[in-house]
Enzyme design. Structure first.
Site, mmCIF file in Angstrom:
data_model
loop_
_atom_site.group_PDB
_atom_site.id
_atom_site.type_symbol
_atom_site.label_atom_id
_atom_site.label_comp_id
_atom_site.label_asym_id
_atom_site.label_seq_id
_atom_site.Cartn_x
_atom_site.Cartn_y
_atom_site.Cartn_z
ATOM 1 N N VAL A 162 0.813 -1.224 0.000
ATOM 2 C CA VAL A 162 0.000 0.000 0.000
ATOM 3 C C VAL A 162 0.848 1.277 0.000
ATOM 4 C CG1 VAL A 162 -2.009 -1.090 1.072
ATOM 5 C CG2 VAL A 162 -0.267 -0.005 2.531
ATOM 6 N N TYR B 247 4.528 4.805 15.826
ATOM 7 C CA TYR B 247 3.159 4.282 15.713
ATOM 8 C C TYR B 247 2.133 5.288 16.254
ATOM 9 C CZ TYR B 247 -0.576 0.727 16.128
ATOM 10 O OH TYR B 247 -1.746 0.010 16.018
ATOM 11 N N ALA C 151 1.767 8.112 13.791
ATOM 12 C CA ALA C 151 1.017 7.659 12.615
ATOM 13 C C ALA C 151 -0.464 7.545 12.928
ATOM 14 C CB ALA C 151 1.565 6.317 12.126
ATOM 15 N N LYS C 152 -0.792 6.994 14.082
ATOM 16 C CA LYS C 152 -2.200 6.782 14.429
ATOM 17 C C LYS C 152 -2.906 8.102 14.768
ATOM 18 C CE LYS C 152 -2.701 2.400 13.734
ATOM 19 N NZ LYS C 152 -3.415 1.981 12.495
#
Length: 251
Positions: free
Chosen positions: A62, A152, A155-156
């Protein structure tokens, strides 16, 4: 021409993605089961087809723009124009900031944020043309901050800002965008976290459950239920929201 809507679920070979794919198929959608390794998607596809649904295994990185374009073109040709998208693909490269490498940072950003951007950009053209669309982005309670997850968590948190902007830009075309922020969900990823910190997974889950108001850890099905709602026809007036599915209140 078929009236069956087509959904794309990324990171759908296992865990939350697989459960979301199965649920959307049960809801009557044709589902493109997307993951890095196409062969790994087959068990999810088999589950769906054995239950009477329609699914297609699609291998795609992706974070690769040309791969995403090819995948979405193939989905449109073989299943139908994708008007439902669940951006679930994700990886973890946990470490404390002073030990985190640039490669650890970039890898997480590329899969979560770049991946969601590329897939949404490719699918939104079909949604706008259809005057109907549903985008569901997977965030996390880690967006609020979590030790050892600077990449993380960032990003979240980014997924939430991305979601709200999509809702503003695409709303007039009949497209909604919402985010789900899971708490502790029992998956291979949380098992890997337990292994990283050197804790038995059963003990890890037991400790987590004690901190959760409903007194249990979550299951992929808990996230699939939320995704089913956001992707439904009836959720057309719900957009730009972040739903914490975490067994209790979160900020």
């Amino acid at each position: 021409m078929s009236t069956t809507r087509t959904a794309v679920v990324t990171g759908a070979a296992r865990g939350i993605g697989a459960e979301v794919a199965r649920r959307l198929a049960a809801d009557g959608l044709a589902v493109a089961v997307v993951d890095l390794d196409e062969s790994a998607c087959q068990s999810t596809v088999d589950d769906i087809t054995h239950a009477g649904g329609t699914a297609l295994a699609v291998g795609c990185d992706v974070s690769d723009e040309s791969a995403v374009a090819r995948a979405v073109d193939r989905i449109a040709a073989e299943l139908g124009a994708p008007t439902v998208l669940v951006n679930n693909a994700g990886i973890i490269r946990d470490n404390l900031l002073f030990k985190m490498t640039t490669e650890d940072w970039d890898a997480v950003m590329n899969v979560h944020l770049r991946g969601a951007f590329l897939m949404t950009k490719a699918c939104q053209a079909h949604m706008v043309e259809a005057k109907f669309g549903r985008v569901v982005n997977l965030s996390s309670t880690s967006a609020l901050g979590n030790r050892g997850q600077a990449n993380y968590s960032a990003a979240k948190a980014g997924m939430q800002g991305f979601t709200k902007t999509l809702a503003i830009e695409l709303g007039k075309y009949g497209v909604t965008a919402n985010a789900i922020a899971p708490g502790f969900i029992e998956t291979d990823m949380t098992a890997a976290t337990a292994a990283r910190v050197g804790v038995d997974f059963e003990a890890f889950k037991e400790h987590a459950a004690k901190e959760i108001p409903v007194a249990r850890v979550g299951a992929p099905a808990d996230i699939a239920h939320a995704a089913s709602f956001f992707c439904s026809e009836g959720a057309g007036f719900v957009s730009g929201q972040v739903l914490y599915v975490a067994g209790g209140p979160r900020d």
